[in-house]
Design a protein around this motif. Structure first.
Motif, PDB file in Angstrom:
ATOM      1  N   GLN A  35       0.762  -1.257  -0.156  1.00 54.69           N
ATOM      2  CA  GLN A  35      -0.306  -0.038   0.016  1.00 54.69           C
ATOM      3  C   GLN A  35       0.779   1.269  -0.076  1.00 54.69           C
ATOM      4  OE1 GLN A  35      -2.702  -0.628   3.333  1.00 54.69           O
ATOM      5  NE2 GLN A  35      -4.133  -1.462   1.872  1.00 54.69           N
ATOM      6  N   GLN A  58       2.092   1.750  -3.487  1.00 54.20           N
ATOM      7  CA  GLN A  58       0.868   2.300  -4.284  1.00 54.20           C
ATOM      8  C   GLN A  58       0.814   3.693  -4.178  1.00 54.20           C
ATOM      9  OE1 GLN A  58      -2.518   0.144  -3.652  1.00 54.20           O
ATOM     10  NE2 GLN A  58      -1.631  -1.711  -4.806  1.00 54.20           N
ATOM     11  N   GLU A  59       0.862   4.310  -2.862  1.00 52.08           N
ATOM     12  CA  GLU A  59       0.524   5.655  -2.538  1.00 52.08           C
ATOM     13  C   GLU A  59       1.699   6.481  -3.114  1.00 52.08           C
ATOM     14  OE1 GLU A  59       0.290   6.095   1.774  1.00 52.08           O
ATOM     15  OE2 GLU A  59      -1.436   4.657   1.700  1.00 52.08           O
ATOM     16  N   LYS A  60       2.949   6.003  -2.766  1.00 50.47           N
ATOM     17  CA  LYS A  60       4.065   6.595  -3.407  1.00 50.47           C
ATOM     18  C   LYS A  60       3.915   6.866  -5.021  1.00 50.47           C
ATOM     19  CE  LYS A  60       7.397   6.115   0.241  1.00 50.47           C
ATOM     20  NZ  LYS A  60       8.845   5.707   0.415  1.00 50.47           N
ATOM     21  N   ARG A  95       1.390   6.820  -6.684  1.00 54.39           N
ATOM     22  CA  ARG A  95       0.337   7.883  -7.105  1.00 54.39           C
ATOM     23  C   ARG A  95       0.785   9.316  -6.849  1.00 54.39           C
ATOM     24  NH1 ARG A  95      -3.719   4.511  -3.423  1.00 54.39           N
ATOM     25  NH2 ARG A  95      -4.224   3.147  -4.968  1.00 54.39           N
ATOM     26  N   GLU A  96       1.501   9.454  -6.030  1.00 55.80           N
ATOM     27  CA  GLU A  96       2.200  10.649  -5.635  1.00 55.80           C
ATOM     28  C   GLU A  96       3.266  11.090  -6.697  1.00 55.80           C
ATOM     29  OE1 GLU A  96       4.353  10.794  -1.875  1.00 55.80           O
ATOM     30  OE2 GLU A  96       2.420  10.217  -0.599  1.00 55.80           O
TER      31      GLU A  96
END
Length: 119
Positions: free
Chosen positions: A107, A110-112, A114-115
């Protein structure tokens, strides 16, 4: 009356490493996902063996019958080396970007990502 054998399949020898080169070429493609390292090693070994057998074949081409296996194995080894190098570079980039700890958490990755895409 003696009949000559034009294709030389019955009297010709096999190149000593042609089968090994073919197998190593296939394995270099299959193992390219092992962080790229195993595929690189197998591909390089296959190319070294292929070079030795190619030199042997070039001295006396009519004496050998399985040059096609050697050539196919060499091509597969090159493909395996390229795929392994790409995978290795991608792995190094991900470690440099996310760190070893960050790669343990899907997760967070995935967040990095998206950033990075949002920038």
């Amino acid at each position: 009356m003696e009949q000559s054998n034009f294709n030389n399949f019955e009297t010709g020898q096999k190149l000593p490493n042609a089968t090994a080169v073919l197998i190593l070429g296939i394995l270099s493609i299959v193992t390219c996902c092992c962080y790229g390292i195993l595929g690189l090693i197998l591909g390089i070994v296959a190319l070294v063996l292929a070079k030795k057998d190619s030199a042997l074949y070039n001295v006396s081409p009519q004496s050998y019958t399985n040059y096609s296996n050697l050539n196919i194995g060499r091509i597969l080894a090159i493909i395996g080396i390229v795929l392994s190098a790409i995978y290795l570079l991608m792995t190094v980039w991900m470690i440099m970007t996310f760190g070893l700890e960050g790669m343990q958490d899907p997760q967070a990755v995935q967040e990095k990502m998206r950033e990075m895409m949002g920038q």
